[in-house]
Design a protein around this motif. Structure first.
Motif, PDB file in Angstrom:
ATOM      1  N   UNK A   1       0.824  -1.227   0.000  1.00  0.00           N
ATOM      2  CA  UNK A   1       0.000   0.000   0.000  1.00  0.00           C
ATOM      3  C   UNK A   1       0.854   1.272   0.000  1.00  0.00           C
ATOM      4  N   UNK A   2       2.135   1.135   0.329  1.00  0.00           N
ATOM      5  CA  UNK A   2       3.027   2.303   0.384  1.00  0.00           C
ATOM      6  C   UNK A   2       3.937   2.379  -0.847  1.00  0.00           C
ATOM      7  N   UNK A   3       3.575   1.686  -1.892  1.00  0.00           N
ATOM      8  CA  UNK A   3       4.415   1.678  -3.096  1.00  0.00           C
ATOM      9  C   UNK A   3       4.767   3.109  -3.511  1.00  0.00           C
ATOM     10  N   UNK A   4       6.055   3.354  -3.757  1.00  0.00           N
ATOM     11  CA  UNK A   4       6.514   4.686  -4.152  1.00  0.00           C
ATOM     12  C   UNK A   4       6.927   5.551  -2.973  1.00  0.00           C
ATOM     13  N   UNK A   5       6.556   5.137  -1.737  1.00  0.00           N
ATOM     14  CA  UNK A   5       6.962   5.888  -0.546  1.00  0.00           C
ATOM     15  C   UNK A   5       8.421   5.572  -0.228  1.00  0.00           C
ATOM     16  N   UNK A   6       9.024   6.388   0.636  1.00  0.00           N
ATOM     17  CA  UNK A   6      10.378   6.110   1.112  1.00  0.00           C
ATOM     18  C   UNK A   6      10.299   5.302   2.399  1.00  0.00           C
ATOM     19  N   UNK A   7      11.385   4.659   2.793  1.00  0.00           N
ATOM     20  CA  UNK A   7      11.433   4.062   4.125  1.00  0.00           C
ATOM     21  C   UNK A   7      12.832   4.199   4.707  1.00  0.00           C
ATOM     22  N   UNK A   8      12.907   4.025   6.025  1.00  0.00           N
ATOM     23  CA  UNK A   8      14.175   4.131   6.747  1.00  0.00           C
ATOM     24  C   UNK A   8      14.278   2.890   7.637  1.00  0.00           C
ATOM     25  N   UNK A   9      15.314   2.103   7.465  1.00  0.00           N
ATOM     26  CA  UNK A   9      15.457   0.876   8.251  1.00  0.00           C
ATOM     27  C   UNK A   9      16.602   1.038   9.239  1.00  0.00           C
ATOM     28  N   UNK A  10      16.314   0.902  10.515  1.00  0.00           N
ATOM     29  CA  UNK A  10      17.357   0.986  11.546  1.00  0.00           C
ATOM     30  C   UNK A  10      17.307  -0.285  12.366  1.00  0.00           C
ATOM     31  N   UNK A  11      18.438  -0.857  12.689  1.00  0.00           N
ATOM     32  CA  UNK A  11      18.425  -2.016  13.579  1.00  0.00           C
ATOM     33  C   UNK A  11      19.048  -1.613  14.909  1.00  0.00           C
ATOM     34  N   UNK A  12      18.496  -2.126  16.001  1.00  0.00           N
ATOM     35  CA  UNK A  12      18.927  -1.722  17.327  1.00  0.00           C
ATOM     36  C   UNK A  12      19.104  -2.945  18.227  1.00  0.00           C
ATOM     37  N   UNK A  13      19.982  -2.783  19.210  1.00  0.00           N
ATOM     38  CA  UNK A  13      20.224  -3.803  20.214  1.00  0.00           C
ATOM     39  C   UNK A  13      18.910  -4.138  20.953  1.00  0.00           C
ATOM     40  N   UNK A  14      18.717  -5.433  21.361  1.00  0.00           N
ATOM     41  CA  UNK A  14      17.441  -5.815  21.989  1.00  0.00           C
ATOM     42  C   UNK A  14      17.106  -5.041  23.277  1.00  0.00           C
ATOM     43  N   UNK A  15      18.084  -4.472  23.945  1.00  0.00           N
ATOM     44  CA  UNK A  15      17.789  -3.778  25.207  1.00  0.00           C
ATOM     45  C   UNK A  15      17.325  -2.348  24.987  1.00  0.00           C
ATOM     46  N   UNK A  16      17.520  -1.822  23.769  1.00  0.00           N
ATOM     47  CA  UNK A  16      17.153  -0.422  23.507  1.00  0.00           C
ATOM     48  C   UNK A  16      15.657  -0.302  23.283  1.00  0.00           C
ATOM     49  N   UNK A  17      15.114   0.855  23.639  1.00  0.00           N
ATOM     50  CA  UNK A  17      13.696   1.094  23.380  1.00  0.00           C
ATOM     51  C   UNK A  17      13.581   1.877  22.073  1.00  0.00           C
ATOM     52  N   UNK A  18      12.812   1.338  21.137  1.00  0.00           N
ATOM     53  CA  UNK A  18      12.763   1.982  19.806  1.00  0.00           C
ATOM     54  C   UNK A  18      11.397   2.601  19.550  1.00  0.00           C
TER      55      UNK A  18
END
Ligand SMILES: [Zn+2]
Length: 194
Positions: A177-194
């Motif tokens: 449904x978001x075709x053409x939109x941008x995205x930002x992928x960040x990976x974080x340590x399991x203890x961090x609150x995202x």
């Protein structure tokens, strides 16, 4: 829930309460967390460290479903990791998981209180919901956990969102449904609150 035997004390413990320890002379061993923590406390010179065992608790998610959480504390040198596992769901990998890091010699009940506050905050948010065409992304942000899909030959990824397993292809379909939109992928340590 599958059970395993500790190679030091012989206790039969659930899988979430075990850790693989690799050391010279012993090779790869499965230890219960109590034995692992004793070993680590000796190694780190933390003679005053005593592990506190916490009783399971039940918390509701954003949809009102009740989840039972079990706790384990794992000593990593100068840090204590307190983790909560969702024991409600059998299918693996799935279920919520939460982690917080603290000082091993401080009050472990204070750390538990902080972890439960964090769990309540994160459980209150629903990122996906069932729609006419399967799972849909509710808003514009998805938080989750990266896991292995457990495939015998593939070892591809799947993700866990809102405590439920979502296959990689399904995640792709949910993004359409978001075709053409941008995205930002960040990976974080399991203890961090995202
Ligand atoms: Zn043990």
């Amino acid at each position: 829930m599958s059970v395993n035997q500790c190679s030091v004390c012989g206790a039969i413990v659930p899988q979430y309460d075990t850790i693989h320890s690799v050391s010279e002379g012993h090779g790869d061993r499965l230890l219960c967390t109590a034995c692992f923590n004793q070993k680590m406390a000796r190694h780190a010179g933390l003679d005053d460290f005593a592990e506190v065992k916490f009783e399971p608790i039940q918390l509701s998610d954003a949809n009102g479903a009740v989840h039972e959480f079990r706790f384990r504390s794992l000593l990593f040198g100068d840090k204590l990791s307190l983790e909560a596992f969702d024991a409600t769901i059998e299918e693996q990998p799935s279920g919520y998981r939460f982690q917080i890091l603290g000082d091993p010699l401080s009050d472990q009940f204070v750390l538990l209180g902080k972890l439960i506050e964090k769990m309540r905050r994160l459980l209150a948010v629903a990122h996906v919901r069932e729609g006419d065409f399967g799972l849909q992304i509710v808003d514009e942000t998805v938080r989750g956990r990266i896991e292995s899909d457990g495939g015998e030959h593939s070892l591809g990824p799947c993700v866990v969102i809102d405590g439920r397993r979502v296959e990689w292809d399904e995640l792709g379909r949910m993004l359409m449904p978001f075709e053409g939109w941008q995205f930002k992928l960040e990976v974080r340590d399991p203890s961090e609150e995202i």
